[in-house]
Structure formats: C-alpha cells, structure tokens
Design a protein around this motif. Structure first.
Motif, PDB file in Angstrom:
ATOM      1  N   GLU B  97       0.838  -1.201   0.000  1.00 33.03           N
ATOM      2  CA  GLU B  97       0.000   0.000   0.000  1.00 33.03           C
ATOM      3  C   GLU B  97       0.867   1.243   0.000  1.00 33.03           C
ATOM      4  OE1 GLU B  97      -2.429   0.353   3.518  1.00 33.03           O
ATOM      5  OE2 GLU B  97      -3.252   2.281   2.873  1.00 33.03           O
ATOM      6  N   ILE B  98       0.452   2.211  -0.790  1.00 29.22           N
ATOM      7  CA  ILE B  98       1.015   3.561  -0.656  1.00 29.22           C
ATOM      8  C   ILE B  98      -0.179   4.488  -0.461  1.00 29.22           C
ATOM      9  CG2 ILE B  98       2.142   5.467  -1.877  1.00 29.22           C
ATOM     10  CD1 ILE B  98       3.917   3.381  -3.246  1.00 29.22           C
ATOM     11  N   ASN B  99      -0.184   5.215   0.662  1.00 30.02           N
ATOM     12  CA  ASN B  99      -1.296   6.112   0.950  1.00 30.02           C
ATOM     13  C   ASN B  99      -0.732   7.498   1.257  1.00 30.02           C
ATOM     14  OD1 ASN B  99      -3.387   7.598   2.242  1.00 30.02           O
ATOM     15  ND2 ASN B  99      -4.478   5.684   2.635  1.00 30.02           N
ATOM     16  N   ILE B 100      -0.826   8.368   0.258  1.00 32.18           N
ATOM     17  CA  ILE B 100      -0.188   9.689   0.372  1.00 32.18           C
ATOM     18  C   ILE B 100      -0.883  10.549   1.419  1.00 32.18           C
ATOM     19  CG2 ILE B 100       0.372  11.809  -0.900  1.00 32.18           C
ATOM     20  CD1 ILE B 100       2.113   9.368  -1.610  1.00 32.18           C
ATOM     21  N   GLN B 101      -2.229  10.506   1.477  1.00 29.12           N
ATOM     22  CA  GLN B 101      -2.942  11.297   2.477  1.00 29.12           C
ATOM     23  C   GLN B 101      -2.482  10.928   3.888  1.00 29.12           C
ATOM     24  OE1 GLN B 101      -7.189  10.943   1.872  1.00 29.12           O
ATOM     25  NE2 GLN B 101      -7.149  12.444   0.199  1.00 29.12           N
ATOM     26  N   ASP B 102      -2.256   9.627   4.110  1.00 26.41           N
ATOM     27  CA  ASP B 102      -1.830   9.165   5.435  1.00 26.41           C
ATOM     28  C   ASP B 102      -0.320   9.280   5.646  1.00 26.41           C
ATOM     29  OD1 ASP B 102      -4.420   8.561   6.018  1.00 26.41           O
ATOM     30  OD2 ASP B 102      -4.207   6.388   5.810  1.00 26.41           O
ATOM     31  N   ARG B 103       0.417   9.624   4.599  1.00 25.46           N
ATOM     32  CA  ARG B 103       1.900   9.628   4.633  1.00 25.46           C
ATOM     33  C   ARG B 103       2.439   8.264   5.036  1.00 25.46           C
ATOM     34  NH1 ARG B 103       4.480  14.422   7.981  1.00 25.46           N
ATOM     35  NH2 ARG B 103       6.362  13.462   7.147  1.00 25.46           N
ATOM     36  N   VAL B 104       1.907   7.208   4.434  1.00 19.32           N
ATOM     37  CA  VAL B 104       2.227   5.848   4.864  1.00 19.32           C
ATOM     38  C   VAL B 104       2.459   4.928   3.666  1.00 19.32           C
ATOM     39  CG1 VAL B 104       0.962   3.808   5.668  1.00 19.32           C
ATOM     40  CG2 VAL B 104       1.200   5.776   7.191  1.00 19.32           C
ATOM     41  N   ALA B 105       3.468   4.066   3.788  1.00 18.83           N
ATOM     42  CA  ALA B 105       3.635   2.949   2.854  1.00 18.83           C
ATOM     43  C   ALA B 105       3.699   1.658   3.674  1.00 18.83           C
ATOM     44  CB  ALA B 105       4.912   3.103   2.034  1.00 18.83           C
ATOM     45  N   VAL B 106       3.032   0.617   3.179  1.00 16.28           N
ATOM     46  CA  VAL B 106       3.078  -0.681   3.861  1.00 16.28           C
ATOM     47  C   VAL B 106       3.764  -1.664   2.924  1.00 16.28           C
ATOM     48  CG1 VAL B 106       1.748  -2.483   5.014  1.00 16.28           C
ATOM     49  CG2 VAL B 106       0.905  -0.116   5.029  1.00 16.28           C
ATOM     50  N   VAL B 107       4.810  -2.319   3.413  1.00 16.81           N
ATOM     51  CA  VAL B 107       5.620  -3.185   2.544  1.00 16.81           C
ATOM     52  C   VAL B 107       5.915  -4.519   3.210  1.00 16.81           C
ATOM     53  CG1 VAL B 107       6.764  -1.211   1.448  1.00 16.81           C
ATOM     54  CG2 VAL B 107       7.807  -2.283   3.463  1.00 16.81           C
ATOM     55  N   GLU B 108       6.253  -5.488   2.360  1.00 15.88           N
ATOM     56  CA  GLU B 108       6.826  -6.733   2.853  1.00 15.88           C
ATOM     57  C   GLU B 108       8.342  -6.531   3.019  1.00 15.88           C
ATOM     58  OE1 GLU B 108       3.828 -10.210   1.325  1.00 15.88           O
ATOM     59  OE2 GLU B 108       5.387  -9.596  -0.096  1.00 15.88           O
ATOM     60  N   PRO B 109       8.983  -7.411   3.803  1.00 15.32           N
ATOM     61  CA  PRO B 109      10.391  -7.137   4.144  1.00 15.32           C
ATOM     62  C   PRO B 109      11.355  -7.233   2.966  1.00 15.32           C
ATOM     63  CG  PRO B 109       9.729  -9.310   4.938  1.00 15.32           C
ATOM     64  CD  PRO B 109       8.483  -8.623   4.484  1.00 15.32           C
ATOM     65  N   GLY B 110      10.972  -7.967   1.914  1.00 11.68           N
ATOM     66  CA  GLY B 110      11.903  -8.182   0.806  1.00 11.68           C
ATOM     67  C   GLY B 110      11.887  -7.098  -0.263  1.00 11.68           C
ATOM     68  N   VAL B 111      11.087  -6.058  -0.079  1.00 14.03           N
ATOM     69  CA  VAL B 111      11.065  -4.968  -1.066  1.00 14.03           C
ATOM     70  C   VAL B 111      12.420  -4.266  -1.074  1.00 14.03           C
ATOM     71  CG1 VAL B 111      10.034  -2.722  -1.633  1.00 14.03           C
ATOM     72  CG2 VAL B 111       8.573  -4.613  -0.842  1.00 14.03           C
ATOM     73  N   VAL B 112      12.965  -4.068  -2.274  1.00 11.32           N
ATOM     74  CA  VAL B 112      14.253  -3.373  -2.402  1.00 11.32           C
ATOM     75  C   VAL B 112      14.042  -1.875  -2.165  1.00 11.32           C
ATOM     76  CG1 VAL B 112      16.070  -2.732  -4.064  1.00 11.32           C
ATOM     77  CG2 VAL B 112      15.264  -5.120  -3.901  1.00 11.32           C
ATOM     78  N   TYR B 113      14.986  -1.270  -1.427  1.00 14.96           N
ATOM     79  CA  TYR B 113      14.875   0.146  -1.060  1.00 14.96           C
ATOM     80  C   TYR B 113      14.505   1.022  -2.259  1.00 14.96           C
ATOM     81  CZ  TYR B 113      16.084   4.833   0.458  1.00 14.96           C
ATOM     82  OH  TYR B 113      16.030   6.171   0.719  1.00 14.96           O
ATOM     83  N   GLU B 114      15.235   0.870  -3.357  1.00 11.62           N
ATOM     84  CA  GLU B 114      14.972   1.756  -4.492  1.00 11.62           C
ATOM     85  C   GLU B 114      13.643   1.462  -5.188  1.00 11.62           C
ATOM     86  OE1 GLU B 114      19.055   3.838  -5.916  1.00 11.62           O
ATOM     87  OE2 GLU B 114      17.819   2.804  -7.398  1.00 11.62           O
ATOM     88  N   ASP B 115      13.179   0.241  -5.094  1.00 11.57           N
ATOM     89  CA  ASP B 115      11.866  -0.072  -5.690  1.00 11.57           C
ATOM     90  C   ASP B 115      10.768   0.726  -4.991  1.00 11.57           C
ATOM     91  OD1 ASP B 115      13.045  -1.748  -7.474  1.00 11.57           O
ATOM     92  OD2 ASP B 115      12.488  -3.610  -6.437  1.00 11.57           O
ATOM     93  N   LEU B 116      10.863   0.828  -3.670  1.00 12.34           N
ATOM     94  CA  LEU B 116       9.882   1.642  -2.959  1.00 12.34           C
ATOM     95  C   LEU B 116      10.012   3.096  -3.387  1.00 12.34           C
ATOM     96  CD1 LEU B 116       7.670   2.131  -0.847  1.00 12.34           C
ATOM     97  CD2 LEU B 116       9.477   2.366   0.882  1.00 12.34           C
ATOM     98  N   ASN B 117      11.240   3.586  -3.456  1.00  9.43           N
ATOM     99  CA  ASN B 117      11.408   4.997  -3.805  1.00  9.43           C
ATOM    100  C   ASN B 117      10.975   5.303  -5.238  1.00  9.43           C
ATOM    101  OD1 ASN B 117      11.961   6.549  -1.584  1.00  9.43           O
ATOM    102  ND2 ASN B 117      14.085   5.893  -1.493  1.00  9.43           N
ATOM    103  N   ARG B 118      11.151   4.337  -6.125  1.00  7.92           N
ATOM    104  CA  ARG B 118      10.655   4.519  -7.493  1.00  7.92           C
ATOM    105  C   ARG B 118       9.126   4.652  -7.480  1.00  7.92           C
ATOM    106  NH1 ARG B 118      14.740   1.943  -9.962  1.00  7.92           N
ATOM    107  NH2 ARG B 118      14.082  -0.011  -9.020  1.00  7.92           N
ATOM    108  N   ALA B 119       8.491   3.802  -6.689  1.00  9.43           N
ATOM    109  CA  ALA B 119       7.022   3.856  -6.603  1.00  9.43           C
ATOM    110  C   ALA B 119       6.554   5.168  -5.966  1.00  9.43           C
ATOM    111  CB  ALA B 119       6.496   2.660  -5.809  1.00  9.43           C
ATOM    112  N   LEU B 120       7.307   5.646  -4.967  1.00  7.47           N
ATOM    113  CA  LEU B 120       6.919   6.882  -4.277  1.00  7.47           C
ATOM    114  C   LEU B 120       7.177   8.123  -5.138  1.00  7.47           C
ATOM    115  CD1 LEU B 120       8.274   6.160  -0.661  1.00  7.47           C
ATOM    116  CD2 LEU B 120       5.883   6.114  -1.446  1.00  7.47           C
ATOM    117  N   ALA B 121       8.170   8.020  -6.034  1.00  3.59           N
ATOM    118  CA  ALA B 121       8.539   9.177  -6.856  1.00  3.59           C
ATOM    119  C   ALA B 121       7.368   9.664  -7.703  1.00  3.59           C
ATOM    120  CB  ALA B 121       9.732   8.822  -7.742  1.00  3.59           C
ATOM    121  N   GLU B 122       6.494   8.737  -8.072  1.00  8.95           N
ATOM    122  CA  GLU B 122       5.288   9.108  -8.836  1.00  8.95           C
ATOM    123  C   GLU B 122       4.454  10.164  -8.132  1.00  8.95           C
ATOM    124  OE1 GLU B 122       2.529   6.129 -10.299  1.00  8.95           O
ATOM    125  OE2 GLU B 122       4.232   4.721 -10.379  1.00  8.95           O
TER     126      GLU B 122
END
Lengths: 459, 459
Positions: B97-122
């Motif tokens: 989950e990425i929820n911008i209004q809540d300022r929250v991302a929910v991830v599994e432990p194996g997500v690569v750091y940059e993969d999350l940041n790529r998704a957030l960059a949108e």
C-alpha cells in the motif's frame, strides 16, 4: 505512613524534602484528569543517588512510588491510585548542558519545557515538541508521556528527540542508555522503550535531547469551512500537496461558540476552522508553501481565508486556538479531554463521528486538535453530580475510542494511557503485544513498585 | 541436514522454495563483511504463515534461523555463524500500500529500497534513509540494522520512519506493534525495540513506514580543505549556523587519491573535501541555506569552493562521493569498512585520530562518511594472507573503537553490531543495559533460535 519508614525517607532526602501534610497529600492526589487518590507521603529528591536509595527502600519495604513532574497530565498518569510515595522531581531542574555544535541539550527531569526553550532561544535553537502545557510541564513528564503539540506534523514528538537516558530502574539499579550522537545502530533501542513508559519502568534522572535550529520565517493563515467534511478533506489535501505545515490546527463549531462567549475574538461560527503555519529560512519559502495550502483550501470549498499580514496579526489568529482548552474547561463543572489520533485520510470521518456520538449520547463535545498529525482533542463537558449525564459521558468516551480504533487510529496521540485509557488497552493492542509489555515491565520493575495500576500492566 | 527435517521444510514452503545445494550454501555464507560461515539449508518463504511454521519447527527441532535480506550488510549480521537455516525474504517483496494522504507505505520485508522509492517518486514522495546499497538492499534489512545514509543529518534514519510492524517472534507467536498514525502514546514502544534488533527478536513480515514529500529544489557545493582540522571545524560551524544541510559528506585524502587513480574525476588532492547539499520547496530557500554554509567554509579556511551551476554539474560532484567505497575496495585484497559515529564537535579530533591510528599501526585507512551526523566510514585496506598486517589491522580497529567511545561516540551509526562489533558491545554499553538487552531477547526468543551469536547477546 509508619514512623520508621518516614524516618528512613528523611534520612535519605533531608527533613526539608519530605512531606506527609494533608494539604500536600491533597495536592498530589490530582493531575489534570478527572482521577484522584491521595498518596501517603511525598519527597523532593535532589539527585540520582537519593532516588536510587528511595527505590531500593521501596523494593525492600514494598510501597508504591509515583514519579511526578508538574502534574499537568490529562490521563491520571501521576495519580497515586494505590497510595504510596510521590517522588516530585521538580527540584532536579538543572539544564546541565547545551551544546549547539552537537545539537544536544542535557537536562534533569524537573526542567520546565519553556525554561529549556528560553535557554535555547539564545542560540536560535528550540526543542520542538511544544505541548500546550509548556509553561508548566517538565521534560521528565514529556518523556513519560511521549508528549507532542502543535508542531507535531512537521517536527514530530518527544521520542524523535530523546538520544540517551540515565535511569534508576524499578529494581533500584542504575542504567545508561543511548548516546549523544545523532544516530546509532548499536544494540537494542532501550532509550525509546522508556519514552512514553509513564514512569512504570524507571525514573529518568538525566535526559539527553536532540535540538533543532528554529527557522526564522513563518506564514500564518486561517480558513473557515461550512462543512466539517470539507475541512477534513482539506487536511488530507494538504498532505497530498506535499507540503508539511509547521502547524495545522482545527477548531470545531462548539469550540468556536465557546470562545466567542468567553472572549472578544468574535470568530465566525462555522463548522470548522483551520489554523495553519508554514516555516522556512526565507520568507519566500514560507509564503510558497502557504500559497500551495491556500490552493488546497480553495479546492475544498473553504469560506473566508485570512492571511496574517504581520506577526501581531498572526498572534491574534493564534489567540483563538490557544484559548480553546481553558475556555471550554470553564463551561460546565467537569470535562474530560480526549486525545484520539487517526490516519489523516480518516480525519473527515472521525470529525463527523464525534458529532454523531455527541448527538447519540446527548452529551456536549467540543473538538479541537492537531489536524496535521491526525490528533483530535474532543473535550466532553458535563456535570458529574448528574449520574445520568455521567453515564452518557462514559458511553460517549467508549464510542469515541471504538471509532478511533475502527478507523485505524490510536487511543492517544500525546497524553498517554495512565488510568483513563487503561481499560481500553486491549481494544488497540493485540494480546501478544500486551503480554510483551507486561514481560518488559517485569524485567525492569519485578516488584511492581513503580507507578502501579497504570497502563493495564497489572492485569 | 537430516532428511526428515528437509522434508518438513519442503512441506511448508514447497520444493521450489528450498535449497541445500553447495553453491547456494556458499552464497549464503557471506554478507559484505569479512565474515563467513555456511548454513545447512535455505528457504524462500512467501508468506507470514510459512515463516510462523518454520519458526515453530526451529523451536521444536532446535536449529538456528538466519533471516536475510539482500546480504549487503557490513557487520556479519546475516552470516550463519552457527549453521542452521537461512530465511531469504527476497520473495516477500510486495509493496502492499502507498497512501499519500496518510503519509504511509506498507511493505513486505523483501522490497528493495529503491523499488519503494521509485514507486513513491510518482507522487513526489520518498522514504528518506537512503543507504548506499539502496539499489540492492531490502527494507527488512534496513529495519534490522536501523539503516541510514547520506540524508541522515536532516532526515534521520530508519527508526524515525517505522510506525508499525507485523512480526513472527522467536518463539513462533505473531505480534502486531505500533499504528499507522503519525504518532502515538499508547503503551510501550515495541516497534522501536525491533528496529536495529538484527533479526534476533522476531522476523518482520509487514512494515508500515512513514514517508515524506521530496523537496524539489536543491543546491550543491564542494569545498576543499588543506587541513583535516579545518574541515572538522567547518562541519561543527555549519551546525552552529543553524542550517541543517540535506547532505554533508566528507572525503579524506587517501580516498581522494584512490578515486583519482581509478577514475577520470581528477579531484584536488587535499586533506579533506566536503560535499554539501541543501534543499527546499523554492530555489531561494536552498540557495539561502547554501550561502550561509559557504560563509562557514570561508571562516574555516576552505580552499577552492565549487558551487554546482546545474543538475548535471551537481551529479558530477556526486560521482566522487559515490565511487569511494567501490574504488577503495579494489585497491588491496581485503578491506573492512567501519562505521563509528561521534558528536559533531568531536569530528575534527576523530578525523585526526584516524590518521594517527593508521600511522601508529602502519595500516592503510581511507576515510569518508556522513559528516552531517558525525558518522565516519574509515575503510581499512589490507591483505589477509599477511598475518602480521592482519594483526596490525586488528589493533587499528581496536584503537578506532576505543577512540570513538572516548570521544562520546558509538560503535556503529548505521551498519549494526552483527559479528564484527559484538566483542566491543561492553566498551559502549553499561553492564545493566547489556543485561537488559539479554533479558529482552529471552522474552521474544527464549530458545535463542533467531540469529544466534550476534550482538553479544549469547554471552
């Protein structure tokens, strides 16, 4: 209190730092909540060594210890529910060090929040949590509740600034945790475990805090909304805009009416008012952020939007927010100030829910709070000599907690659990987490001498 | 590994998610440190239920479990020192989950750091800790080490962003901690206890992270210093100026020489180079902060100061810093990268101390690091086939840790303790704190199945 125990305490702290006078016991029976219970005695320790000796004595003799700051807490955290000895830490109030290069201040627990900030202001630095009781509350108390305030959205809360602690544990041992560096990955984070632990694990005798430079430029603005829902959506919209305001406060209709009845501020009586501040190192920066926020207000059907044109005007806008708690407290004989916190996207639902709960239970609830971090303070006003009204208030509180948890929220954003929310701990926390908290309590305070009866740890 | 145990594991995760092949065991014997030891087998669990069953099996059968992310750690944290089963979490890599209004991302432990940041960059958001291994390392690993990076001074480290966890504890129970709200004062802070716990207490299967909007404007500048001391004083001076740069990196002389020998960057060979970035919502803000920092450089005898005039030029300046680790790693057969962190006012002393330690022990140490939060990475280069040199390196490491602690610092700012620093835990932590960590370990992992041998918890 038995005579020999009294003498042992006097031997530790000196005659002038001990009291069992009725008038003191009455004072120490209260904090700022609706709870009260008298202790048996109180001491004003002046150093770590005295505290350690008192804790060791309590373990030997089996009496309860209630560490206490200024008693401004709103959850019964320092109410001596099971009697015992109050440790009033107000005489341990030295600022031991301010080191700007290290971004660090080292304090004793009895330092008043604003005293530290006055000392830091000389260097254009500040300690950001900014609780509403800042003029009176102590840093030890801030630590115990993980206190927050109006700057939470941008600057976080107490735990974000505690780097290290010196503690007397519940079993009488001394322990140092953490570091004075800006970060560490060395071992378990014992420091954070003690932040928000409400004096149930140990007594902090020395606190190392991270401090921040204070941005000199601010912009302030006030927006009114005819519908609660629009105000909630505006708050969520601000988050989406990517701007984190340094302050984002909300005042509900009942609060506005109360302020108008008790001051000459003459506020517009609308469903909700948002007060917002942005900051930066340049006025351009503060103004740019404010312009983005004003766009969000427009998109969400804000009515009048008043931009402060001067510091004096900004202070005028602030007056309304700052008067809310005190004005409301005077309306009816009793009040209880809740502290529920929800995900920002749920603000609109929570605000509407509070009104529905008030109507359903026929109680008076005035709401204000820190909208920027989802923290609402519904203040319930009633007369506790009316048993029927008291029962309805109890039901309304129950409904508020249930709704907050249902919306993915927490019982308390900054006031702590204390006595008030202890019965609701299992509503929020899973049984394994609760059992883990109790196991941790047993590590540091195996005889349960420290602040017993709080946080549902004894159950 | 015994056949029946192998079958039980296959029954849990499926044939395709189990391995005991030599080639895999060799791979899993390493992280990025100098340590190595082979496990007996490895699994790739794909959900919480599988992990829970495996942990319960380990408790019944008495084998060690080593949770593992990308293996980029520098302290031996995931090296299976006592054999056992590696739990490679790389197949649990969903951003839930990425929820911008809540300022929250929910991830599994194996997500690569940059993969999350790529998704957030949108959304123009980011997850700030920014470890150097961001392209490969996982968020579970970031959590386990309390990872930091170049943005630490202004944006903090992993623990500042972890709001809540779902965990399988060492005894096989499931536990949820924390909340998805921006703050809470509800109960003990179990969440922070698990951040930096190096997989010794539980395995995080779901991580709720706070995220930040990314300020669009930056200013970048590079300053050279003929004396190490001046560079250290400049860093302290920046803190006093009240500006917190978004990046403040240091490169020492040996590092600059190495970069020049291995790239065409042609850097000036000086005692120290500082690379600094400021940010904001407006260019005016970023520029204003940079002008204040450039004043500090001038006051502290900086030589050439190069201000980037474009994004491309800024990226050029960044190349030097980013190449440091890899360039240095190639110079000699072996290296060890330390991670000491000191109070900012002690930076100059620490930098000079590192050079003295290198000279005294006749070893090659090249230093770079995150000056803005006092975090230095002395990289010691040697040939471990030379027993005499190896002994001198060992002595130099010992000297480095002792000096860091003497200066009020910590063994590790962002890499963790693992195996490398386990022998030094008692140098930093008081005996009661160490004993408390061991007691906490026993609450959550009473049979010591999770990552045994790490962090001096077994002693």
């Amino acid at each position: 209190m038995q005579k020999d125990l009294k003498q042992k305490l006097i031997d530790i702290v000196g005659e002038q730092n001990f009291t069992a006078k009725i008038i003191d016991m009455v004072s120490y029976s209260y904090d700022a909540s609706e709870h009260s219970h008298r202790p048996d005695a109180a001491v004003w320790p002046t150093d770590t060594d005295q505290i350690q000796k008192i804790v060791q004595l309590a373990n030997r003799e089996g009496f309860a210890l209630i560490p206490r700051g200024a008693g401004t807490g709103l959850a019964g955290m320092v109410v001596p529910q099971k009697g015992g000895l109050v440790l009033d830490l107000c005489r341990m109030n030295r600022i031991l060090e301010i080191n700007i290069q290290d971004r660090v201040a080292v304090v004793e627990p009895g330092v008043v929040y604003e005293d530290l900030n006055r000392a830091l202001a000389e260097y254009d630095f500040f300690f950001p949590p900014d609780p509403a009781s800042g003029k009176a509350c102590t840093l030890g108390g801030n630590l115990a509740t993980n206190a927050g305030g109006v700057k939470g959205a941008k600057y976080g809360v107490t735990t974000d600034y505690v780097l290290g602690l010196e503690l007397v544990l519940g079993d009488g041992r001394l322990m140092k945790t953490g570091t004075r560096t800006m970060k560490t990955s060395s071992g378990y984070d014992l420091t954070s475990l003690f932040v928000g632990s409400e004096g149930t694990l140990g007594i902090a005798t020395r606190i190392t805090l991270k401090i921040n430079p204070r941005p000199p430029a601010t912009a302030t603005c006030l927006a009114v909304f005819d519908e609660l829902k629009s105000a909630g959506q505006a708050v969520a919209g601000i988050m989406e805009s990517g701007i984190i305001p340094s302050v984002l406060e909300i005042l509900g209709k009942e609060t506005l009416i109360a302020i108008n009845q008790n001051t000459d501020l003459n506020l517009p009586v609308v469903d909700a008012m948002l007060l917002v501040e942005t900051d930066g190192w340049t006025q351009t920066e503060a103004d740019f952020q404010m312009s983005k926020i004003m766009d969000v207000f427009e998109e969400n059907q804000a009515g009048e939007v008043t931009r402060a044109q001067s510091v004096e005007q900004a202070e005028g806008l602030w007056k309304a927010r700052k008067s809310a708690y005190a004005v409301l407290a005077r309306i009816r004989p009793n009040f209880v100030l809740e502290d529920i916190t929800v995900p920002i996207s749920q603000m609109a639902s929570m605000l509407e829910g509070v009104n529905q709960i008030a109507q359903k239970n026929q109680v008076e609830i005035a709401t204000f709070g820190h909208a920027g971090d989802g923290n609402l303070h519904p203040q319930i006003l009633w007369d506790n000599s009316d048993p029927d009204e008291s029962k309805r208030v109890e039901k309304a509180v129950d409904d508020l907690f249930n709704l907050a948890i249902e919306l993915g929220g927490t019982l308390t954003g900054e006031h702590g659990i204390g006595l008030s929310k202890a019965p609701y701990m299992s509503l929020e926390h899973d049984p394994v987490a609760l059992e883990s908290m109790r196991s941790i309590k047993r590590i540091f305070d195996p005889s349960n001498v420290l602040n017993p009866g709080k946080m549902a740890l004894d159950d």
